[in-house]
Design an enzyme around this catalytic site. Sequence first.
Site, PDB file in Angstrom:
ATOM      1  N   ASN A 172       4.568   2.005   7.388  1.00  0.00           N
ATOM      2  CA  ASN A 172       5.046   3.128   8.206  1.00  0.00           C
ATOM      3  C   ASN A 172       5.466   4.346   7.392  1.00  0.00           C
ATOM      4  OD1 ASN A 172       7.312   1.729   7.344  1.00  0.00           O
ATOM      5  ND2 ASN A 172       8.447   2.059   9.244  1.00  0.00           N
ATOM      6  N   GLU A 271      14.924  -4.822   2.752  1.00  0.00           N
ATOM      7  CA  GLU A 271      15.095  -3.731   3.726  1.00  0.00           C
ATOM      8  C   GLU A 271      14.285  -4.142   4.945  1.00  0.00           C
ATOM      9  OE1 GLU A 271      16.950  -1.088   3.473  1.00  0.00           O
ATOM     10  OE2 GLU A 271      17.443  -1.017   1.350  1.00  0.00           O
ATOM     11  N   CYS A 305      12.037   2.021  10.969  1.00  0.00           N
ATOM     12  CA  CYS A 305      13.116   1.046  11.087  1.00  0.00           C
ATOM     13  C   CYS A 305      14.388   1.716  11.579  1.00  0.00           C
ATOM     14  CB  CYS A 305      13.361   0.390   9.740  1.00  0.00           C
ATOM     15  SG  CYS A 305      13.624   1.604   8.449  1.00  0.00           S
ATOM     16  N   GLU A 479      19.089   1.079  -1.056  1.00  0.00           N
ATOM     17  CA  GLU A 479      18.163   1.927  -1.813  1.00  0.00           C
ATOM     18  C   GLU A 479      18.676   3.362  -1.755  1.00  0.00           C
ATOM     19  OE1 GLU A 479      14.290   0.940  -0.067  1.00  0.00           O
ATOM     20  OE2 GLU A 479      13.975  -0.450  -1.741  1.00  0.00           O
TER      21      GLU A 479
HETATM   22  P1  NAD Z   1       5.474  -6.604   7.642  1.00  0.00           P
HETATM   23  O1  NAD Z   1       6.657  -7.436   7.383  1.00  0.00           O
HETATM   24  O2  NAD Z   1       4.394  -7.141   8.493  1.00  0.00           O
HETATM   25  O3  NAD Z   1       4.772  -6.205   6.275  1.00  0.00           O
HETATM   26  C1  NAD Z   1       5.482  -5.587   5.218  1.00  0.00           C
HETATM   27  C2  NAD Z   1       4.757  -5.869   3.922  1.00  0.00           C
HETATM   28  O4  NAD Z   1       4.796  -7.271   3.679  1.00  0.00           O
HETATM   29  C3  NAD Z   1       3.279  -5.486   3.921  1.00  0.00           C
HETATM   30  O5  NAD Z   1       2.934  -5.042   2.628  1.00  0.00           O
HETATM   31  C4  NAD Z   1       2.602  -6.808   4.229  1.00  0.00           C
HETATM   32  O6  NAD Z   1       1.278  -6.870   3.744  1.00  0.00           O
HETATM   33  C5  NAD Z   1       3.485  -7.760   3.460  1.00  0.00           C
HETATM   34  N1  NAD Z   1       3.437  -9.137   3.918  1.00  0.00           N
HETATM   35  C6  NAD Z   1       3.184  -9.601   5.178  1.00  0.00           C
HETATM   36  N2  NAD Z   1       3.248 -10.941   5.186  1.00  0.00           N
HETATM   37  C7  NAD Z   1       3.536 -11.348   3.923  1.00  0.00           C
HETATM   38  C8  NAD Z   1       3.746 -12.600   3.294  1.00  0.00           C
HETATM   39  N3  NAD Z   1       3.663 -13.728   3.976  1.00  0.00           N
HETATM   40  N4  NAD Z   1       4.042 -12.630   1.979  1.00  0.00           N
HETATM   41  C9  NAD Z   1       4.149 -11.480   1.276  1.00  0.00           C
HETATM   42  N5  NAD Z   1       3.976 -10.261   1.803  1.00  0.00           N
HETATM   43  C10 NAD Z   1       3.672 -10.191   3.115  1.00  0.00           C
HETATM   44  O7  NAD Z   1       6.016  -5.227   8.200  1.00  0.00           O
HETATM   45  P2  NAD Z   1       5.202  -3.935   8.615  1.00  0.00           P
HETATM   46  O8  NAD Z   1       4.605  -4.166   9.969  1.00  0.00           O
HETATM   47  O9  NAD Z   1       4.288  -3.483   7.519  1.00  0.00           O
HETATM   48  O10 NAD Z   1       6.365  -2.852   8.687  1.00  0.00           O
HETATM   49  C11 NAD Z   1       7.165  -2.700   9.790  1.00  0.00           C
HETATM   50  C12 NAD Z   1       8.501  -3.382   9.589  1.00  0.00           C
HETATM   51  O11 NAD Z   1       9.132  -2.870   8.424  1.00  0.00           O
HETATM   52  C13 NAD Z   1       9.462  -3.105  10.711  1.00  0.00           C
HETATM   53  O12 NAD Z   1      10.143  -4.291  11.046  1.00  0.00           O
HETATM   54  C14 NAD Z   1      10.429  -2.096  10.113  1.00  0.00           C
HETATM   55  O13 NAD Z   1      11.702  -2.082  10.696  1.00  0.00           O
HETATM   56  C15 NAD Z   1      10.477  -2.526   8.713  1.00  0.00           C
HETATM   57  N6  NAD Z   1      10.925  -1.430   7.861  1.00  0.00           N
HETATM   58  C16 NAD Z   1      12.184  -1.512   7.324  1.00  0.00           C
HETATM   59  C17 NAD Z   1      12.649  -0.477   6.535  1.00  0.00           C
HETATM   60  C18 NAD Z   1      14.026  -0.527   5.946  1.00  0.00           C
HETATM   61  O14 NAD Z   1      14.284   0.232   5.030  1.00  0.00           O
HETATM   62  N7  NAD Z   1      14.912  -1.386   6.412  1.00  0.00           N
HETATM   63  C19 NAD Z   1      11.836   0.633   6.270  1.00  0.00           C
HETATM   64  C20 NAD Z   1      10.563   0.671   6.825  1.00  0.00           C
HETATM   65  C21 NAD Z   1      10.119  -0.384   7.617  1.00  0.00           C
END
Ligand code: NAD
Length: 501
Positions: A172, A271, A305, A479
């Site tokens: 995102n 995060e 997020c 962060e």
């Molecule tokens: P996601 O958890 O599906 O993926 C995040 C990352 O993890 C990607 O690079 C993905 O390829 C990787 N990933 C997925 N499964 C994995 C596994 N089993 N092992 C290792 N890596 C794996 O999340 P998303 O859909 O890409 O992003 C959206 C989410 O991120 C939302 O829940 C959002 O709230 C959160 N987010 C949090 C913050 C924060 O700072 N707290 C910031 C941005 C997004």
Amino acid sequence: MTTVERGPVTSEQAARESKLLAGVPTDLLVGGRWVPSSSEERFAVEDPATGLELTTVADAGVEDGAAALDAAVAAQATWGRTAPRERAEVLRRAFDAVVARTDDLALLMTLEMGKSLAESRGEVTYGAEFLRWASEQAAHVAGRYLPAPDGKQRVLVAKKPAGPCLLITPWNFPLAMATRKIAPALAAGCTVVLKPAAETPLTALLFAQVLQEAGVPDGVVNVVPCTRAGDVTGPLIADPRLRKLSFTGSTAVGKQLLKQAADGVLRTSMELGGNAPFLVFEDADLDAAVEGAMLAKLRNGGEACTSANRFYVHSAVAEDFSRRLAERVAAVKVSRGTEDGAQVGPLINEKGRSKVADLVDDAVSRGARVLTGGSRVEGPGYFYAPTVLADVALGSRLLAEEIFGPVAPVATFDTEDEAVALANDTEYGLVAYAYTGSTARALRLVERLETGMLGINTGVISNPAAPFGGVKQSGIGREGGEEGIEEYLETVYAGIADPWG
Ligand code: NAD
């Protein structure tokens, strides 16, 4: 279904996009070299506004992940001993280089992620600031030295780089989530392996090239986009040479990674997801609250997020607030992000759009009134009409789950106690927003809300100089701010015999 006009992409625009895409590296970055994946497999990156393929990227496998960690481990000793001033200057050059490439990075982000060009440019500014902030911190890492209370020893506390790090980022914010990790890691003297999201690897790859050009030495930053994330990262997390895992993404994946990290007692920063409440009290400036709601809800098309997920509005002002918000939301321009005046682009993919549609349908089936939007947008791409729902019943799924789309559900409350109870009634605790004219109430909310971050009379709080992060299931660690670099530093204490004898 709503239809939204989407103007044709001009031939000039198409030529600009092709030229940019042709110049972006699409291989893996390992030890300073751009290499294909060992299996030679590649995967497609799609434009969510059209569903069409933009290009393909090398798909890292287990061996490639291992090679990237080898490179990070090999570079660690030298980078860790590089003078802090030199690390600071590399980061400062990287800041300048990212700013100089704003147009390219912004367009690339819009193409692969969908947000408007204006938002992408905003992300470049925000993302670049982490490089500048970390460059300013790099030369100011300090320990301490003090006599023990009994006078018999001296206490020396030193800070040193944690060591090689694995950084996993979501789609995102394809640039800012990478800079928010890479910048403090490099400032602290750590080397990194970055695994960007498969939906948006191009921004990370171009950023890595910019870092190379800015003088980041070979092996200090390695990038391994891949489609089988768990297969590639699992062995790295199990490798004792890895000293730190920093993850931004969903709570579900974060929990899996925490379990994996537990085996080696690996340091982690998490995060994770959010479910931000947006509280509007009866003493709030409603104009400001509507303005803040637009930002907190529609920034990044709601795919943030920090996005306001639930609007709890005092019953005396709820009707007025909802109507005014709906008028503003209905006027938003929904289009491919490259169009002039674009405000809200497509969602990232069909899965994301279906989730949003299901959540809205659930709320409507429980009695919510659709003030605007409420449906998919016809045509190519994954567009969903910006939506405001009034009279949302407590118990509706979208008050409990991350919507990750341009949907504002409004429910009401009557007392501060009730508002606080509603806001805290979630396993998440990333950010909350509150609009109130009372300073005392604002200060009470700082103490009462279970959240890592709180926006008071503001709809945007992200700031490189402030510690970003959550409580409860929204994460561990921070962060940015003074705290950001600490995530990448180890503390060593040496007890020294009394030098007087
Ligand atoms: P996601 O958890 O599906 O993926 C995040 C990352 O993890 C990607 O690079 C993905 O390829 C990787 N990933 C997925 N499964 C994995 C596994 N089993 N092992 C290792 N890596 C794996 O999340 P998303 O859909 O890409 O992003 C959206 C989410 O991120 C939302 O829940 C959002 O709230 C959160 N987010 C949090 C913050 C924060 O700072 N707290 C910031 C941005 C997004």
